[in-house]
Design a protein around this motif. Sequence first.
Motif, PDB file in Angstrom:
ATOM      1  N   VAL A   7     -10.850 -91.410 -66.591  1.00  0.00           N
ATOM      2  CA  VAL A   7     -11.443 -91.686 -65.277  1.00  0.00           C
ATOM      3  C   VAL A   7     -10.539 -91.143 -64.171  1.00  0.00           C
ATOM      4  CG1 VAL A   7     -12.104 -93.532 -63.679  1.00  0.00           C
ATOM      5  CG2 VAL A   7     -12.799 -93.647 -66.076  1.00  0.00           C
ATOM      6  N   LYS A   8      -9.240 -91.298 -64.334  1.00  0.00           N
ATOM      7  CA  LYS A   8      -8.299 -90.765 -63.347  1.00  0.00           C
ATOM      8  C   LYS A   8      -8.395 -89.242 -63.296  1.00  0.00           C
ATOM      9  CE  LYS A   8      -3.442 -90.696 -62.010  1.00  0.00           C
ATOM     10  NZ  LYS A   8      -2.083 -91.134 -62.358  1.00  0.00           N
ATOM     11  N   ARG A  10     -10.970 -87.445 -64.069  1.00  0.00           N
ATOM     12  CA  ARG A  10     -12.248 -87.107 -63.437  1.00  0.00           C
ATOM     13  C   ARG A  10     -12.150 -87.227 -61.922  1.00  0.00           C
ATOM     14  NH1 ARG A  10     -17.178 -90.965 -64.540  1.00  0.00           N
ATOM     15  NH2 ARG A  10     -15.812 -92.269 -63.295  1.00  0.00           N
ATOM     16  N   SER A  11     -11.517 -88.284 -61.439  1.00  0.00           N
ATOM     17  CA  SER A  11     -11.378 -88.484 -59.999  1.00  0.00           C
ATOM     18  C   SER A  11     -10.588 -87.348 -59.351  1.00  0.00           C
ATOM     19  CB  SER A  11     -10.691 -89.816 -59.708  1.00  0.00           C
ATOM     20  OG  SER A  11     -11.475 -90.881 -60.171  1.00  0.00           O
ATOM     21  N   MET A  12      -9.513 -86.949 -59.999  1.00  0.00           N
ATOM     22  CA  MET A  12      -8.695 -85.869 -59.456  1.00  0.00           C
ATOM     23  C   MET A  12      -9.454 -84.545 -59.486  1.00  0.00           C
ATOM     24  SD  MET A  12      -4.883 -86.906 -60.658  1.00  0.00           S
ATOM     25  CE  MET A  12      -4.167 -85.639 -59.669  1.00  0.00           C
ATOM     26  N   ILE A  14     -12.709 -84.216 -59.272  1.00  0.00           N
ATOM     27  CA  ILE A  14     -13.725 -84.294 -58.215  1.00  0.00           C
ATOM     28  C   ILE A  14     -13.103 -83.944 -56.864  1.00  0.00           C
ATOM     29  CG2 ILE A  14     -15.182 -85.898 -56.899  1.00  0.00           C
ATOM     30  CD1 ILE A  14     -15.825 -87.241 -59.631  1.00  0.00           C
ATOM     31  N   LEU A  15     -11.901 -84.441 -56.608  1.00  0.00           N
ATOM     32  CA  LEU A  15     -11.211 -84.098 -55.356  1.00  0.00           C
ATOM     33  C   LEU A  15     -10.909 -82.602 -55.279  1.00  0.00           C
ATOM     34  CD1 LEU A  15      -8.715 -87.070 -55.019  1.00  0.00           C
ATOM     35  CD2 LEU A  15     -10.664 -86.568 -53.541  1.00  0.00           C
ATOM     36  N   SER A  49     -14.114 -75.935 -62.857  1.00  0.00           N
ATOM     37  CA  SER A  49     -14.003 -77.369 -62.595  1.00  0.00           C
ATOM     38  C   SER A  49     -15.301 -78.091 -62.921  1.00  0.00           C
ATOM     39  CB  SER A  49     -13.601 -77.617 -61.137  1.00  0.00           C
ATOM     40  OG  SER A  49     -12.327 -77.079 -60.880  1.00  0.00           O
ATOM     41  N   LEU A  53     -15.648 -80.971 -65.606  1.00  0.00           N
ATOM     42  CA  LEU A  53     -16.211 -82.255 -65.193  1.00  0.00           C
ATOM     43  C   LEU A  53     -17.300 -82.707 -66.169  1.00  0.00           C
ATOM     44  CD1 LEU A  53     -15.811 -84.302 -62.942  1.00  0.00           C
ATOM     45  CD2 LEU A  53     -17.505 -83.079 -61.608  1.00  0.00           C
TER      46      LEU A  53
END
Length: 65
Positions: A7-8, A10-12, A14-15, A49, A53
């Motif tokens: 999850v971390k 994925r969050s990075m 997405i940013l 990316s 993702l």
Amino acid sequence: MDLAALVKARSMLILLLATCQQTVLALEAASNTLDTDLTADLNALIARSEHELSALAVKIDAASG
């Protein structure tokens, strides 16, 4: 990799993706021909990316049970 790490990641990602997309928009709006290489590199990074993702989404679904 455990669920929290996925999850971390994925969050990075997405940013990173959002930052690249906004940068491409700004470069295209400026219409500076000197930025064509950078724009091409960013578009390649965006495509990679998005692929990563999708792969992370599969891994997160699998880890979530």
